[in-house]
Motif scaffolding. Structure first.
Motif, PDB file in Angstrom:
ATOM      1  N   ASP A 378       0.900  -1.177   0.159  1.00 29.17           N
ATOM      2  CA  ASP A 378       0.036  -0.110   0.188  1.00 29.17           C
ATOM      3  C   ASP A 378       0.812   1.390  -0.003  1.00 29.17           C
ATOM      4  O   ASP A 378       0.624   2.090  -0.775  1.00 29.17           O
ATOM      5  N   GLN A 379       2.006   1.312   0.897  1.00 27.10           N
ATOM      6  CA  GLN A 379       2.869   2.340   0.871  1.00 27.10           C
ATOM      7  C   GLN A 379       3.478   2.756  -0.250  1.00 27.10           C
ATOM      8  O   GLN A 379       4.022   3.792  -0.771  1.00 27.10           O
ATOM      9  N   ALA A 380       3.869   1.781  -1.357  1.00 23.60           N
ATOM     10  CA  ALA A 380       4.430   1.931  -2.378  1.00 23.60           C
ATOM     11  C   ALA A 380       3.439   1.982  -3.381  1.00 23.60           C
ATOM     12  O   ALA A 380       3.746   2.072  -4.670  1.00 23.60           O
ATOM     13  N   GLY A 381       2.194   2.267  -3.501  1.00 22.17           N
ATOM     14  CA  GLY A 381       1.383   2.451  -4.316  1.00 22.17           C
ATOM     15  C   GLY A 381       0.863   1.198  -5.247  1.00 22.17           C
ATOM     16  O   GLY A 381       0.522   1.259  -6.429  1.00 22.17           O
ATOM     17  N   LEU A 382       1.298   0.034  -4.638  1.00 23.75           N
ATOM     18  CA  LEU A 382       0.915  -1.242  -5.375  1.00 23.75           C
ATOM     19  C   LEU A 382      -0.223  -2.063  -5.335  1.00 23.75           C
ATOM     20  O   LEU A 382      -0.403  -2.937  -5.609  1.00 23.75           O
ATOM     21  N   LEU A 383      -1.030  -1.472  -4.529  1.00 21.62           N
ATOM     22  CA  LEU A 383      -2.559  -1.960  -4.427  1.00 21.62           C
ATOM     23  C   LEU A 383      -3.366  -1.333  -5.634  1.00 21.62           C
ATOM     24  O   LEU A 383      -3.733  -0.292  -5.138  1.00 21.62           O
ATOM     25  N   ARG A 384      -4.018  -2.032  -6.489  1.00 18.14           N
ATOM     26  CA  ARG A 384      -4.541  -1.419  -7.463  1.00 18.14           C
ATOM     27  C   ARG A 384      -5.851  -1.012  -7.247  1.00 18.14           C
ATOM     28  O   ARG A 384      -6.377   0.010  -7.595  1.00 18.14           O
ATOM     29  N   ASP A 385      -6.528  -1.689  -6.285  1.00 14.37           N
ATOM     30  CA  ASP A 385      -7.823  -1.486  -6.007  1.00 14.37           C
ATOM     31  C   ASP A 385      -7.883  -1.493  -4.527  1.00 14.37           C
ATOM     32  O   ASP A 385      -7.974  -2.397  -3.937  1.00 14.37           O
ATOM     33  N   PRO A 386      -7.314  -0.266  -3.796  1.00 17.86           N
ATOM     34  CA  PRO A 386      -7.162  -0.523  -2.113  1.00 17.86           C
ATOM     35  C   PRO A 386      -8.295  -1.019  -1.465  1.00 17.86           C
ATOM     36  O   PRO A 386      -8.295  -1.769  -0.391  1.00 17.86           O
ATOM     37  N   ALA A 387      -9.575  -0.623  -2.053  1.00 16.26           N
ATOM     38  CA  ALA A 387     -10.864  -1.139  -1.060  1.00 16.26           C
ATOM     39  C   ALA A 387     -10.844  -2.584  -1.556  1.00 16.26           C
ATOM     40  O   ALA A 387     -11.086  -3.342  -0.237  1.00 16.26           O
ATOM     41  N   LEU A 388     -10.873  -3.108  -2.501  1.00 19.16           N
ATOM     42  CA  LEU A 388     -10.964  -4.757  -2.815  1.00 19.16           C
ATOM     43  C   LEU A 388      -9.699  -5.452  -1.944  1.00 19.16           C
ATOM     44  O   LEU A 388      -9.870  -6.182  -1.379  1.00 19.16           O
ATOM     45  N   ALA A 389      -8.683  -4.894  -2.095  1.00 24.80           N
ATOM     46  CA  ALA A 389      -7.276  -5.429  -1.267  1.00 24.80           C
ATOM     47  C   ALA A 389      -7.712  -5.244   0.064  1.00 24.80           C
ATOM     48  O   ALA A 389      -7.412  -6.300   0.851  1.00 24.80           O
ATOM     49  N   ALA A 390      -8.100  -4.186   0.830  1.00 29.25           N
ATOM     50  CA  ALA A 390      -8.808  -4.226   2.266  1.00 29.25           C
ATOM     51  C   ALA A 390      -9.573  -5.151   2.608  1.00 29.25           C
ATOM     52  O   ALA A 390      -9.471  -5.943   3.565  1.00 29.25           O
ATOM     53  N   PHE A 391     -10.350  -5.204   1.542  1.00 31.61           N
ATOM     54  CA  PHE A 391     -11.798  -6.308   1.872  1.00 31.61           C
ATOM     55  C   PHE A 391     -11.063  -7.921   1.952  1.00 31.61           C
ATOM     56  O   PHE A 391     -11.516  -8.551   2.850  1.00 31.61           O
ATOM     57  N   ARG A 392     -10.147  -8.024   1.120  1.00 33.98           N
ATOM     58  CA  ARG A 392      -9.597  -9.426   1.024  1.00 33.98           C
ATOM     59  C   ARG A 392      -8.599  -9.534   2.349  1.00 33.98           C
ATOM     60  O   ARG A 392      -8.435 -10.720   2.763  1.00 33.98           O
ATOM     61  N   MET A 393      -8.098  -8.775   2.539  1.00 29.17           N
ATOM     62  CA  MET A 393      -7.074  -8.891   3.567  1.00 29.17           C
ATOM     63  C   MET A 393      -7.966  -8.901   4.955  1.00 29.17           C
ATOM     64  O   MET A 393      -7.324  -9.871   5.829  1.00 29.17           O
ATOM     65  N   SER A 394      -8.736  -8.250   5.132  1.00 27.04           N
ATOM     66  CA  SER A 394      -9.735  -8.288   6.246  1.00 27.04           C
ATOM     67  C   SER A 394     -10.522  -9.652   6.322  1.00 27.04           C
ATOM     68  O   SER A 394     -10.421 -10.264   7.595  1.00 27.04           O
ATOM     69  N   ASP A 395     -10.766 -10.198   5.368  1.00 27.32           N
ATOM     70  CA  ASP A 395     -11.281 -11.690   5.253  1.00 27.32           C
ATOM     71  C   ASP A 395     -10.198 -12.564   5.641  1.00 27.32           C
ATOM     72  O   ASP A 395     -10.498 -13.374   6.389  1.00 27.32           O
ATOM     73  N   PHE A 396      -9.073 -12.339   5.302  1.00 24.91           N
ATOM     74  CA  PHE A 396      -8.031 -13.244   5.469  1.00 24.91           C
ATOM     75  C   PHE A 396      -7.511 -13.367   6.977  1.00 24.91           C
ATOM     76  O   PHE A 396      -7.377 -14.216   7.515  1.00 24.91           O
ATOM     77  N   LEU A 397      -7.614 -12.104   7.562  1.00 27.54           N
ATOM     78  CA  LEU A 397      -7.433 -12.062   9.039  1.00 27.54           C
ATOM     79  C   LEU A 397      -8.365 -12.492   9.846  1.00 27.54           C
ATOM     80  O   LEU A 397      -8.117 -13.250  10.587  1.00 27.54           O
ATOM     81  N   ARG A 398      -9.714 -12.419   9.308  1.00 27.07           N
ATOM     82  CA  ARG A 398     -10.644 -12.966  10.096  1.00 27.07           C
ATOM     83  C   ARG A 398     -10.716 -14.371  10.361  1.00 27.07           C
ATOM     84  O   ARG A 398     -10.847 -15.153  11.166  1.00 27.07           O
ATOM     85  N   ILE A 399     -10.435 -14.910   9.076  1.00 24.32           N
ATOM     86  CA  ILE A 399     -10.432 -16.218   9.095  1.00 24.32           C
ATOM     87  C   ILE A 399      -9.194 -17.173   9.809  1.00 24.32           C
ATOM     88  O   ILE A 399      -9.230 -18.460  10.009  1.00 24.32           O
TER      89      ILE A 399
END
Length: 404
Positions: A378-399
């Motif tokens: 994220d800090q390097a500007g390499l999350l193409r769709d930050p909202a999608l990436a955050a959604f998937r990251m949150s799901d990964f952490l939750r499970i």
């Protein structure tokens, strides 16, 4: 602004807010000032038996689409290498299909004549590894018979790559490392192959941080002695060596080797820690690139190379420097699990349907490590769709029980 809870290494958590998306422009003409190959990973079928020892079953649509994405940014693709999990889940049967399919896809790009690849050949767009991994190491004979078996294995794979159209990368061989009795056996095998190939190849020197089974490669554990053997081989067969890929994570060694290469032989850096200064160069020489990290940072890498083409070296170097911390983190020890981070970013960015890897390698990094990968990307500007990436990251952490 999208935010989520990330875990800390000390066992705590904190709220993190993702940045707006960065726009990275695709090139409007082929890249010229540096030659660069991104070493792409493979994407398995999410429902396959992706466990250690299971035959690799690839999601071909997603795997090949990833390669088209890299080509659209003007980068070549280094394929069917250790970066694609050869020796770590990708078996020879699947590798053959990957070589053939990647060659065919590259030919379709050449025929289309896209702006970023205009005038390029299949060999410019894709280089594939030829190795010896079809051999059973436990059944490998010693002495001259073992050397002969290694030669025949290399020949079989070189023929498959050459027929498919890509440039050949002579990969470092675990089998040769096992049977070679000294530098003379390495020189015999490689000299024989270089005399036989019809077009120049890339020589591949992989350090033990990437593969411990390659200890003593080129006939010595002493890097200086091994380098002397390596250079002697290159000088004797310079007309058959397009370049060398060196992955020792030693910038000083690379700079010294680069200066000693014969004219016309490229040094493709494989140093995923020190690539910014090596690609930038020292005013006399620079390294080209054949990098695993480029599969993660390809939009930024492409724009950096576009800046070099335009004569804006300082801007180019700044872009590469902005990705360094991500590269260091993804390739941190144990380095051979770096592919897990590459695949994780591919999933976060919507390039594959699930966070899966052949051979079960998606379990190769911790939850905290992958959370930090997300943050640095994220800090390097390499999350193409930050909202999608955050959604998937949150799901990964939750499970995985974070915040539960």
């Amino acid at each position: 602004m999208t935010s989520l809870i990330l875990p800390d290494a000390d066992g705590g958590t904190r709220r993190y807010t993702v940045r707006p998306a960065t726009s990275w422009a695709r090139p409007s003409a082929p890249l010229t000032s540096r030659r660069a190959y991104a070493a792409a990973h493979v994407i398995p079928e999410a429902s396959a038996d992706n466990t250690p020892g299971a035959p690799a079953q690839l999601n071909w649509d997603a795997t090949l689409a990833y390669r088209h994405e890299l080509w659209s940014y003007g980068l070549g693709v280094a394929d069917a290498m250790d970066t694609a999990q050869r020796g770590m889940g990708l078996d020879w049967a699947a590798t053959q299909q990957l070589i053939k399919r990647s060659g065919a896809e590259a030919a379709s790009v050449v025929a289309a004549g896209n702006a970023a690849t205009a005038g390029k050949s299949v060999r410019d767009l894709v280089a594939c590894g030829a190795g010896t991994d079809q051999l059973d190491l436990d059944a490998l004979p010693g002495g001259a018979a073992g050397i002969h078996a290694v030669l025949d294995a290399y020949r079989e794979q070189i023929a498959i790559v050459s027929e498919a159209g890509p440039k050949v990368i002579l990969m470092a061989s675990r089998a040769l490392a096992r049977v070679a009795r000294g530098p003379e056996d390495y020189l015999h095998v490689y000299s024989t192959l270089l005399r036989e190939v019809e077009q120049p190849v890339i020589l591949h020197w992989l350090g033990t941080m990437f593969d411990p089974a390659l200890a003593g490669y080129w006939g010595s554990d002493d890097v200086t002695q091994a380098t002397d053997t390596f250079l002697g081989l290159i000088r004797e067969h310079a007309d058959k060596v397009d370049g060398v890929k060196v992955s020792l994570l030693d910038a000083a060694h690379e700079v010294a080797l680069r200066a000693q290469l014969p004219a016309g032989v490229r040094l493709y850096t494989g140093d995923d820690f020190n690539y910014p200064e090596l690609i930038d160069g020292d005013g006399t020489h620079h390294s080209d690139a054949l990098l695993g990290i480029f599969a993660a940072i390809y939009p930024a890498a492409s724009v950096a190379l576009q800046k070099y083409d335009a004569g804006h070296a300082a801007e180019a170097r700044a872009i590469l420097d902005s990705t360094r911390e991500l590269g260091k983190h993804i390739f941190s020890a144990p380095t051979f699990y770096y592919k897990t981070g590459i695949a994780f970013l591919s999933w976060l960015n919507g390039k594959q349907p699930g966070f899966q890897m052949v051979g079960g390698l998606h379990s190769g990094r911790s939850v905290v490590h992958l959370a930090r990968t997300f943050e640095l990307a994220d800090q390097a500007g390499l999350l193409r769709d930050p909202a999608l990436a955050a959604f998937r990251m949150s799901d990964f952490l939750r499970i995985n029980g974070v915040g539960a």
